[in-house]
Write a protein that holds these residues in place. Sequence first.
Motif, mmCIF file in Angstrom:
data_model
loop_
_atom_site.group_PDB
_atom_site.id
_atom_site.type_symbol
_atom_site.label_atom_id
_atom_site.label_comp_id
_atom_site.label_asym_id
_atom_site.label_seq_id
_atom_site.Cartn_x
_atom_site.Cartn_y
_atom_site.Cartn_z
ATOM 1 N N THR A 106 0.803 -1.220 0.000
ATOM 2 C CA THR A 106 0.000 0.000 0.000
ATOM 3 C C THR A 106 0.839 1.274 0.000
ATOM 4 O OG1 THR A 106 -0.175 -0.049 2.415
ATOM 5 C CG2 THR A 106 -1.935 -1.126 1.159
ATOM 6 N N ASP A 108 2.090 3.035 -2.374
ATOM 7 C CA ASP A 108 1.663 4.025 -3.382
ATOM 8 C C ASP A 108 0.136 4.037 -3.512
ATOM 9 O OD1 ASP A 108 1.465 1.520 -4.488
ATOM 10 O OD2 ASP A 108 2.263 2.084 -6.442
ATOM 11 N N PHE A 109 -0.528 3.908 -2.388
ATOM 12 C CA PHE A 109 -1.988 3.828 -2.340
ATOM 13 C C PHE A 109 -2.631 5.129 -2.822
ATOM 14 C CE2 PHE A 109 -5.983 4.333 0.096
ATOM 15 C CZ PHE A 109 -6.670 3.236 -0.408
ATOM 16 N N ASP A 110 -3.572 5.003 -3.756
ATOM 17 C CA ASP A 110 -4.356 6.141 -4.229
ATOM 18 C C ASP A 110 -5.805 5.883 -3.832
ATOM 19 O OD1 ASP A 110 -5.608 8.203 -5.542
ATOM 20 O OD2 ASP A 110 -5.182 7.458 -7.559
ATOM 21 N N GLU A 113 -8.399 5.535 -6.622
ATOM 22 C CA GLU A 113 -8.361 4.348 -7.477
ATOM 23 C C GLU A 113 -7.537 3.239 -6.829
ATOM 24 O OE1 GLU A 113 -7.326 5.088 -11.553
ATOM 25 O OE2 GLU A 113 -8.140 7.126 -11.448
ATOM 26 N N PRO A 114 -8.045 2.647 -5.749
ATOM 27 C CA PRO A 114 -7.266 1.570 -5.114
ATOM 28 C C PRO A 114 -7.270 0.312 -5.981
ATOM 29 C CG PRO A 114 -9.395 1.771 -4.059
ATOM 30 C CD PRO A 114 -9.297 2.897 -5.058
ATOM 31 N N LEU A 115 -6.147 -0.351 -5.974
ATOM 32 C CA LEU A 115 -6.048 -1.634 -6.657
ATOM 33 C C LEU A 115 -6.747 -2.694 -5.802
ATOM 34 C CD1 LEU A 115 -2.281 -1.445 -7.633
ATOM 35 C CD2 LEU A 115 -4.248 -0.992 -9.108
ATOM 36 N N PRO A 116 -7.280 -3.741 -6.427
ATOM 37 C CA PRO A 116 -7.945 -4.792 -5.636
ATOM 38 C C PRO A 116 -7.033 -5.376 -4.551
ATOM 39 C CG PRO A 116 -8.440 -5.078 -7.949
ATOM 40 C CD PRO A 116 -7.423 -3.979 -7.863
ATOM 41 N N ALA A 117 -5.757 -5.533 -4.868
ATOM 42 C CA ALA A 117 -4.824 -6.071 -3.870
ATOM 43 C C ALA A 117 -4.671 -5.100 -2.698
ATOM 44 C CB ALA A 117 -3.470 -6.342 -4.506
ATOM 45 N N GLN A 118 -4.758 -3.805 -2.948
ATOM 46 C CA GLN A 118 -4.651 -2.816 -1.881
ATOM 47 C C GLN A 118 -5.903 -2.824 -0.998
ATOM 48 O OE1 GLN A 118 -3.741 0.582 -4.364
ATOM 49 N NE2 GLN A 118 -1.591 0.518 -3.726
#
Length: 173
Positions: A106, A108-110, A113-118
Motif C-alpha cells: 500500500t 503508493d496507495f491512491d 483508485e485503489p487496486l484490488p490487492a490494496q
Amino acid sequence: MASLLPQLWQLCLLRIGPQDLPYSPALSRALVVAALAAGLLNAAAADALGEHLLPRLLVTLAFLVAVPWLLLRLRGYGNRLAQTVAAIAGSSLLYALAFLPLSLLTADFDPAEPLPAQVLAGWIGLFLTGWKLAINAHIWRHALGLPFAAAVLLAVGLLLVQVGLGRLLEGAA
C-alpha cells in the motif's frame, strides 16, 4: 531468542499470558528495541519516514514502556513490568512483521483508485489490528488482574490515545 518465538506466538494465540514469558529486563529492552526497529521498517516500506518519525517513535516508546510502568505501579504490580513489557513489545514486533507486506503493498496507495490487492491489504490490516487489540487486552487482563471486558476497554482506549497523541505531535512538529 529462538525459544522465545514459540512463546510469543502462543501469547498471540491467547494461550499463554505475560507471566509465562521469562523474567528478564534485558530481554524486555531487546524486544522494545526490536519492536521499534520493526516499526521503522514498516514506516520505510510505506514511504513514511518523514519529519514526523521522531514524535511517532517517542509515542510508541512511551506506550511500550511508560504506560505499562505507570499502570502496573498504580495497581501495585510493579514486579510484573519486565514480563508485561516483553509481552507487549514481543507481540508488537510480530504484528509489525506481519504488517510489513501490507505496508509494501500500500506504499503508493491512491484512495481514488485503489487496486484490488490494496483493498484486500486494507481488510487484512484491519483484521490484524483487531487481533492485536485482542492480544493487548489479553496481556492487560493478566498483567493487571482485570476482567476481560475492562481489559478490552483499556486496550481500545490506549490505542485511541496513542493514535490521537501521535496525530497531535505530528501536527505540532
